[in-house]
Design a protein around this motif. Structure first.
Motif, PDB file in Angstrom:
ATOM      1  N   GLN A 185       0.831  -1.203   0.000  1.00  0.00           N
ATOM      2  CA  GLN A 185       0.000   0.000   0.000  1.00  0.00           C
ATOM      3  C   GLN A 185       0.870   1.259   0.000  1.00  0.00           C
ATOM      4  N   GLN A 203      -6.956   7.908  -1.962  1.00  0.00           N
ATOM      5  CA  GLN A 203      -7.728   7.186  -0.948  1.00  0.00           C
ATOM      6  C   GLN A 203      -9.006   6.600  -1.533  1.00  0.00           C
ATOM      7  N   LEU A 204      -9.659   7.331  -2.444  1.00  0.00           N
ATOM      8  CA  LEU A 204     -10.870   6.807  -3.088  1.00  0.00           C
ATOM      9  C   LEU A 204     -10.547   5.571  -3.920  1.00  0.00           C
ATOM     10  N   GLU A 207      -9.816   2.506  -1.711  1.00  0.00           N
ATOM     11  CA  GLU A 207     -11.023   1.933  -1.123  1.00  0.00           C
ATOM     12  C   GLU A 207     -11.662   0.898  -2.049  1.00  0.00           C
ATOM     13  N   GLU A 208     -11.381   1.015  -3.345  1.00  0.00           N
ATOM     14  CA  GLU A 208     -11.977   0.112  -4.325  1.00  0.00           C
ATOM     15  C   GLU A 208     -11.103  -1.118  -4.594  1.00  0.00           C
ATOM     16  N   GLN A 210      -8.696  -4.324  -3.149  1.00  0.00           N
ATOM     17  CA  GLN A 210      -8.396  -5.177  -1.999  1.00  0.00           C
ATOM     18  C   GLN A 210      -6.886  -5.376  -1.905  1.00  0.00           C
TER      19      GLN A 210
END
Length: 269
Positions: A185, A203-204, A207-208, A210
């Motif tokens: 990450q 960040q958006l 979030e999508e 994994q």
């Protein structure tokens, strides 16, 4: 006062003409001019020209040369005013002469920074994986005004930014699959920042995706890293070896409970 005695077309450049005048030594070459300048000053055999007129003609001819250089530069693709100025400076044209050329290019609509910026943003967002911050920086480097940049960057809406960022996340998740989840990450966030995406867009996108591995996947990555590190520390005493390996694996983002489990399993190996 010198009088034009002959005008001839240059052999290698049919748009330029050699001007000859009379002198005490007879007919001599005086200078050359572009066809447009020749017509503008109605230059013909028998016309008298003094030194002031010659200076003016030669200045206009230099403008024409620079103009032709700019037109040739613009022929391959759209350019900004800043790019054209830089190109002409590199060709060693004087600043006042470049100003004349730029004015003329705007006059004949060969230059339009707003249209250039619009086309640039559309091309970059459709053909590259650059984020808006990189595109804005590139437009600034090309001399585009800040007001224009702020207006045209709206052509890269947030929805498309997130889509591009997600695509990059998916690509780099495979590249960093041997790293710990935390390190993966971190590397992806750094990559997206370098690509020109804002913190919010990153960040958006995350979030999508994994990124969190289950313990089995994380342990597999840990084992690969531990095997590399073992070769580095295998000359150490057992206690020092274990401490250094544990610290190195923790710095690589692996959770302590998996590190301890690995060390316990491999303690006697």
């Amino acid at each position: 006062m010198p009088t034009i005695t002959k005008i001839t077309i240059q052999k290698k450049n049919k748009d330029r003409y050699n001007i000859y005048t009379d002198s005490e030594h007879g007919e001599t070459y005086a200078f050359s001019v572009d066809e447009d300048v020749l017509i503008k000053y109605n230059m013909k055999k028998g016309k008298e020209i003094d030194s002031l007129l010659i200076g003016e003609i030669q200045f206009q001819d230099e403008i024409r040369k620079a103009y032709n250089t700019a037109i040739h530069y613009l022929s391959s693709r759209m350019r900004s005013e800043g790019e054209v100025r830089t190109h002409l400076i590199k060709k060693e044209y004087a600043v006042d002469l470049i100003d004349e050329v730029i004015h003329k290019l705007y006059q004949y609509q060969f230059l339009n920074d707003e249209e250039f910026a619009i086309a640039y943003v559309r091309t970059q967002k459709n053909t590259t994986d650059k984020g808006p911050n990189i595109i804005k920086h590139e437009l600034k480097d090309k001399g585009i005004a800040e007001k224009i940049i702020q207006d045209v960057i709206e052509l890269y809406p947030k929805e498309e930014q997130v889509e591009t960022a997600i695509s990059l996340c998916q690509k780099y998740t495979l590249k960093y699959k041997k790293d710990s989840s935390r390190m993966m990450q971190q590397k992806i966030e750094q990559m997206l920042t370098r690509k020109g995406f804002s913190y919010d867009m990153i960040q958006l996108a995350l979030e999508e995706i994994q990124l969190e591995k289950d313990d089995d996947e994380e342990m597999s990555a840990l084992v690969r890293q531990a095997e590399k590190l073992s070769r580095k520390y295998n000359h150490e005493e057992p206690f020092i070896y274990e401490q250094k390996l544990k610290q190195a694996l923790f710095r690589k983002g692996f959770p302590l409970h998996l590190i301890d489990a690995y060390l316990k399993e491999n303690k006697d190996v």
